[in-house]
Design a protein around this motif. Sequence first.
Motif: not given
Length: 353
Positions: A22, A25-26, A30, A60, A153
């Motif tokens: 997570f 990627t995020v 991202f 996040s 996700v």
Amino acid sequence: ASILDVDSSDRILSFLPLHHVFECTVGMLFSLYIGAERSFCEGIRHIIENLNEYKITFTSFVPAIYENMHKTILKNLEKEGKLEAVKKLMKDNKDKTMAEKKEIFKDIHNVFGGHIKLFVSGAAALEKEVEEDFRAWGVNLCQGYGLTETSPVVAIGNKKYHKTGSIGKCVPSDEVKLLDINKDGIGELAVKGPNVMLEYYENKEATEKVLKDGWFQTGDLARIDEDGYIFICGRKKSVIVLKNGKNIFPEEMETLINKEDGVEESFIFGKPISKDPNDIKIFVKIVYNKESFEGKTETEIKEYFNEKIKSINKTMPHYKAIRGIIISDKPLIKTTTNKIKREKNLEQIIKEL
């Protein structure tokens, strides 16, 4: 990128380790993709400091971070004698827009640096009260959901699409469905899409258990409402099935117990109480805050929690009642993302018992 209102003008705080899919990627890919600025958090003790220092607009965290923030804000408001006035303001302004609430609760926004556009919570369920209060203060706090096997996700809430307690709607590239739905509309969540893994590397047997016709079986129980919002109910393998066929979702009960003063965290488990292995009753291990019970004996601490559990039992159906308590000041065994390792903790409890 098509779902979140985040662009090259934003500043993202990366918190989880980058080997976590997570965060990779995020938190990293991202931000590179949209051209946003990314800062690395210096550690759990520096979160608030870093949010302010780097003027963060999006990040996040795992639920425990938001829950601690929430607890600290309420304690400080109480200390300053402002808690009741703030609660009244929250009630009186519940129908205002998020932008209007942000102005009203500017002091709370300033705790996070005053620039937050969106907070996302993932990796475990977020307490309903925490989500409601953040949004009542005009802070966009949404939940997301994913797994390593889905890159990661599957669903996420955003500024436009939000329902309290929901992980949002399925991302545009995916399809979701429920398997083996029970009478309450709860079934195992399955996902299909280009982000679903090809296989567990060189492990055909494990792959075949979870991948059927391109559908990945998540192992999470969920319900989906008429608007397409997904609500996670608990892990399939964590569910405690009682002799009368009733299902107990440990996470739901732990959330309730964790609200009590002095509780750091809790762990619900089923324990056979007779020769019949199916005659299971609900027990709890409570990890308490040492500072809150300074000068108290273990007997006094246990008695305090016995009374708290009695009160909780009165609010629940009889079959859910907690029949035994273990107390400890040692933290539960968890993953790097703060998820409780249920099997490991149960093994430890069995050894101790």
